[in-house]
Design an enzyme around this catalytic site. Structure first.
Site, PDB file in Angstrom:
ATOM      1  CB  SER A 249      66.967  24.779  49.146  1.00  0.00           C
ATOM      2  OG  SER A 249      66.625  25.989  48.514  1.00  0.00           O
TER       3      SER A 249
ATOM      4  CE  LYS B 251      69.860  27.001  46.195  1.00  0.00           C
ATOM      5  NZ  LYS B 251      69.064  26.231  47.156  1.00  0.00           N
TER       6      LYS B 251
END
Length: 362
Positions: free
Chosen positions: A255, A300
């Site tokens: 990611s 996140k």
């Protein structure tokens, strides 16, 4: 003993019993929480995250932070009390254990898989960055791995360059499987290859491998059906015109690809890509610069804002989940490609934030 006292004592004992049961009873859940963020333009562990040699680089400013998610281990046994607390907590997410560790995957297996994905994401990040800057990158299809006791063992080797299958040139890894599966199990397949050692020697000399040879592999039946297989995993290898290293320990998964790419673009071009602003983000990236979705987007966002981020580069396919709970003071910026991201950074640097592509719930 007065009735009121007896009632209170009984209630207390019941409560204690329930709490004990909650602690002792295990549930099949795991927890995700915000992890640390790292500025790809800065240092980590005492050394630069992005290291470039053999090419002129330029000073940078601001932040291009990659973001992470913490997860409980595969062997962690969550109890009911912890699960309820996680469900109620704003910054944590409780998910079924199989979501993080499917098919009984161990923590070691998960760590190994994440390490492999992280390594591949670094390679793709480099390719995407250079192609965004119109810097040529040489690519070739290789044998990534050979399955033990498969028909290819001893004939094909990891690192062999695959030029053609049955005389048909291959341009993408998936071309190899398509050509092999045209055969029936038990039939021969002809591979035109450059052996790994010769390919490495050519790369070290700064040349493209030319000398090739033909090898024949007899196909076998796949374990899950009647299709033909040879027991290899094909992949892509690249030759870069200069050296780029990404130094970041204790991080796994694919990611961070987008943020690594942007960091490289910033270091390889004059001026500051962010204009000194604090930008964070996430997203996988492929060799063509396409940004893909990731897991744990909500965590996140929380981690990025806590670190000081003002803008968050959000993969298009994660937008619907991201807008459900945006931390105050954080602006989501929708991206589909690295080109989208650099255009948005141009706007952020110029203060033209009204023109930024935004996320929506649809």
């Amino acid at each position: 003993m007065p009735r009121r006292t007896a009632t209170m004592l009984a209630s207390t004992l019941v409560l204690i019993a329930l709490l004990c049961a909650g602690v002792l009873i295990k549930v099949p859940y795991s927890e995700m929480s915000p992890g640390p963020t790292v500025n790809t333009l800065g240092d980590a562990g005492g050394e630069p995250v992005l290291q470039i040699s053999g090419r002129k680089t330029y000073p940078t400013s601001g932040h291009l932070n990659m973001t992470t998610v913490r997860v409980t281990g595969a062997d962690y046994n969550m109890n009911i009390v912890e699960a309820v607390y996680g469900w109620l907590a704003h910054d944590n997410v409780v998910v079924p254990h199989d979501t993080l560790y499917p098919d009984g995957k161990t923590e070691e297996q998960s760590t190994q898989e994440n390490a492999e994905e992280f390594s591949q994401s670094q390679e793709s990040a480099k390719v995407a960055a250079l192609r965004q800057l119109n810097i040529p990158v040489s690519s070739r299809i290789i044998v990534s791995s050979v399955i033990k006791d498969s028909p290819s063992e001893g004939t094909l080797h990891a690192g062999d360059v695959i030029k053609a299958v049955d005389g048909t040139a291959v341009k993408e890894p998936q071309d190899v499987a398509k050509l092999v599966t045209k055969h029936q199990p038990g039939e021969d397949v002809s591979f035109t290859i450059v052996p790994a050692d010769e390919a490495k020697a050519a790369e070290k000399a700064g040349k493209e491998p030319e000398a090739s040879e033909k090898v024949t592999v007899t196909t076998a039946k796949s374990p899950d059906g009647d299709r033909a297989i040879v027991g290899i995993q094909a992949g892509t290898d690249h030759t870069f015109p200069f050296t780029m290293d990404i130094k970041l320990a204790d991080v796994g998964g694919p990611s961070a690809g987008l943020m690594f790419s942007l960091g490289l673009v910033d270091k390889l071009t004059p001026g500051s890509l962010t204009g000194g602003k604090f930008v964070a983000g996430t997203g996988t990236i492929d060799d063509k610069g396409t940004v893909g979705p990731i897991g744990g987007i909500e965590m996140k966002l929380v981690g990025a804002r806590a670190a000081g981020a003002e803008y968050f580069l959000t993969p298009d396919q994660n937008c619907a989940a991201a807008v459900s709970d945006i931390p105050k003071g954080l602006t989501l910026v929708r991206v589909k490609t690295i080109a989208d991201a650099t255009k948005s950074l141009d706007k952020i640097r110029a203060g033209d934030t009204a023109g930024l592509p935004s996320c929506s719930a649809s």
